[in-house]
Design an enzyme around this catalytic site. Structure first.
Site, PDB file in Angstrom:
ATOM      1  N   CYS A  92     -16.560 -27.449 -51.526  1.00  0.00           N
ATOM      2  CA  CYS A  92     -16.686 -28.348 -50.377  1.00  0.00           C
ATOM      3  C   CYS A  92     -18.053 -29.011 -50.329  1.00  0.00           C
ATOM      4  O   CYS A  92     -18.299 -29.875 -49.489  1.00  0.00           O
ATOM      5  CB  CYS A  92     -16.420 -27.588 -49.087  1.00  0.00           C
ATOM      6  N   HIS A 360     -11.961 -32.980 -42.911  1.00  0.00           N
ATOM      7  CA  HIS A 360     -12.671 -32.397 -44.044  1.00  0.00           C
ATOM      8  C   HIS A 360     -11.897 -32.584 -45.347  1.00  0.00           C
ATOM      9  O   HIS A 360     -11.341 -31.635 -45.886  1.00  0.00           O
ATOM     10  CB  HIS A 360     -12.907 -30.903 -43.758  1.00  0.00           C
TER      11      HIS A 360
END
Lengths: 411, 127
Positions: A92, A360
């Site tokens: 991420c 996200h």
């Protein structure tokens, strides 16, 4: 530690982050869209073909879309072959790290103008399969087989933090409430309604009414994902892309009168498995990456006016604001509960809604944080503008903290 | 036994024979579970095998309600991190727990090696 020469952001773009509106689009469609917006955002004009290299953060188009080797693909789709194009994969934190790599490439003198960004097209898969793909960023031998998921790892961190500091789920709920409130002011956010509005809408469907946010968040309409974390403690699964045009400071003014300088950056790793950490209630890599970035920028935590931090789960924002030095250990959640991290608080955190409300798409997140700083520090953030924003910080985390990257931006 | 290299497959072979084996750095004494070829504390490469008894205390936990594909149907299930008496901590499924409210950090736990499908899983029972 100093750079050979300084680097500035001169343009920024991003798609809206969302789970449905990009149906039918591919990762390449999204990235091209973000890059074109970044190109068009350059005040004094910029031709895409002036870019000399490309750095792209992407976690797993391989698993999500069945497409590997995406750096070369994007160079082709942007009409930029034969320029060097490089994919960065750090879970991420992929595009946060890509920004550091691109900055180093310019600081070294190798290039003057670089495109950097990230993308992730996640919604082709269902939630369970996406959960499985995301879990690959944790330890596939020693964490995943015994049932840990991403929410699960952060949930375990939450139990340890609650025990050690007496912090509580109500503090986490305050972070969710704040970030949804901010997301409602952001036209690029995945969720653009505050929690009370969501509670009313969902309540109508189920014949339920709620007197306040907490009553809704404690209700069966907010089920556990991984105890003690509930649905509204978790960021959504989103599609999206983000991109920046960055330039050496020697030429930045040719493109805009208000470049946003990358004043400092840092990056650190930590044990790959959460269980090997000596301390479960902090991300050591955040502390180390931040101290590098503060030192390079010549600032301390008190100098930071606002920050975008990696709230993939509400507990992650607690850790971030503590480990970055904004609040003492154990006080991060209370700060949100007391409104100190709200848009009008002393230390606004995640003015764009954070991962929680903005969404996200993992590979796009780090560069989307930089997009927010570009807008905020230029006074172009509209309804979510933080007053007197001069120095901003971004913190982008890979998995449960085995990678952390921090940047400090300033005018 | 002492001849085995400090690899994933050695660790698995020990599990097959019912043993949880860590390794210890001969230079600084640090204990590693799972075993690894380089001591992360001092960089030492002189290591020795060490058997883990499997007793420890719960350090952190969760109860999973949204499982990954491979554990679909099993939810809710508990998983956690146990700090073992010998020093290191390790992740394991926590058996017979379905509600987060029913457990707490600090309780004692005992390791059990459970065969599932064609693999072995490290699990813990709370005592």
């Amino acid at each position: 530690m100093g750079l050979f020469r300084n680097v500035a952001v001169v343009g920024a773009g991003m798609t809206r982050f969302h789970n449905r509106i990009h149906a039918g689009k591919t990762g390449r469609d999204l990235f091209v869209e973000a890059v074109l917006e970044a190109v068009d955002s350059v005040d004094k004009g910029f031709e895409l073909r002036e870019a000399e290299a490309i750095f792209i953060g992407n976690y797993s188009s391989d698993c999500f879309e069945g497409q590997g080797h995406t750096a070369a693909m994007m160079a082709d789709w942007l009409g930029l072959t034969p320029r060097a194009s490089t994919r960065v994969e750090d879970a991420c934190a992929s595009s946060g790290v890509a920004i550091n790599m691109a900055t180093l490439a310019i600081a070294s003198g190798a290039y003057d103008l670089v495109i950097v960004g990230g993308f992730e097209k996640m919604t082709e898969k269902g939630t369970e399969e996406a959960t499985e793909i995301l879990a690959m960023a944790s330890d596939a031998l020693y964490e995943v087989p015994v049932g840990f998921t991403f929410p699960g790892l952060y949930a375990a961190i939450a139990t340890a933090h609650f025990k050690r500091y007496g912090s509580s789920w109500e503090e986490l709920a305050a972070i969710s409430i704040k970030n949804h409130r901010n997301g409602a002011l952001n036209e690029k956010a995945h969720f653009q309604s505050d929690i009370m509005e969501t509670a009313r809408r969902l309540g109508e469907r189920h014949n339920m009414t709620f007197k306040d946010e907490l009553e809704f968040l404690r209700s069966p309409l907010n089920p556990f994902v991984a105890y003690p974390l509930r649905l509204f403690d978790c960021c959504p699964i989103s599609d999206g892309a983000s991109a920046l045009v960055i330039a050496s400071s020697d030429i930045a003014k040719k493109y805009t009168d208000t470049p946003i300088y990358i004043k400092g950056f840092g990056q650190a790793s930590d044990t790959f498995s959460l269980h090997n950490r000596e301390e479960l209630t902090e991300l050591r890599a955040t502390r180390i990456a931040a101290s590098q970035a503060y030192k390079m920028a010549g600032v301390s935590p008190e100098d930071i006016d606002l920050a975008d931090v990696h709230d993939c789960f509400t507990i992650a924002e607690v850790l971030a604001v503590e480990d970055l030095g904004f609040f003492p250990k154990g006080q991060g959640g209370k700060a949100a509960l007391e409104g100190r991290t709200s848009l009008d608080g002393e230390m606004p955190i995640n003015p764009d809604g954070g991962l929680k409300a903005k969404g996200h798409p993992v590979g796009a997140t780090g560069a989307a944080m930089a997009y927010e700083m570009f807008k905020q520090l230029r006074g172009e953030a509209g309804r979510r503008q933080v007053d007197d924003a001069e120095i901003g910080l971004t913190q982008n985390v890979g998995a449960s903290g085995a990678t952390v990257v921090v940047q400090v931006y300033g005018r | 036994m002492e001849e085995k290299p400090f690899t994933t497959s050695s660790y698995r072979e020990f599990l097959e024979s019912g043993k949880i084996m860590a390794n210890r750095c001969r230079s600084c004494g640090n204990v590693h579970l799972p075993p690894r070829p380089i001591c992360p504390r001092c960089g030492g490469r002189s290591l020795e095998w060490m058997e883990i008894r499997g007793r420890g205390t719960l350090q952190a936990f969760t109860v999973i309600h949204v499982p990954p594909t491979r554990l679909k149907g099993r939810q809710p299930y508990a998983t956690g991190i146990v700090k073992l008496e010998e020093g290191p901590s390790i992740s394991g499924l926590i058996l017979d727990v379905k509600r987060g409210e029913d457990i707490d950090i600090g309780v004692e736990a005992e390791a059990i090696i459970v065969r599932e499908g064609d693999g072995l899983k490290l699990c813990f029972r709370l005592v």
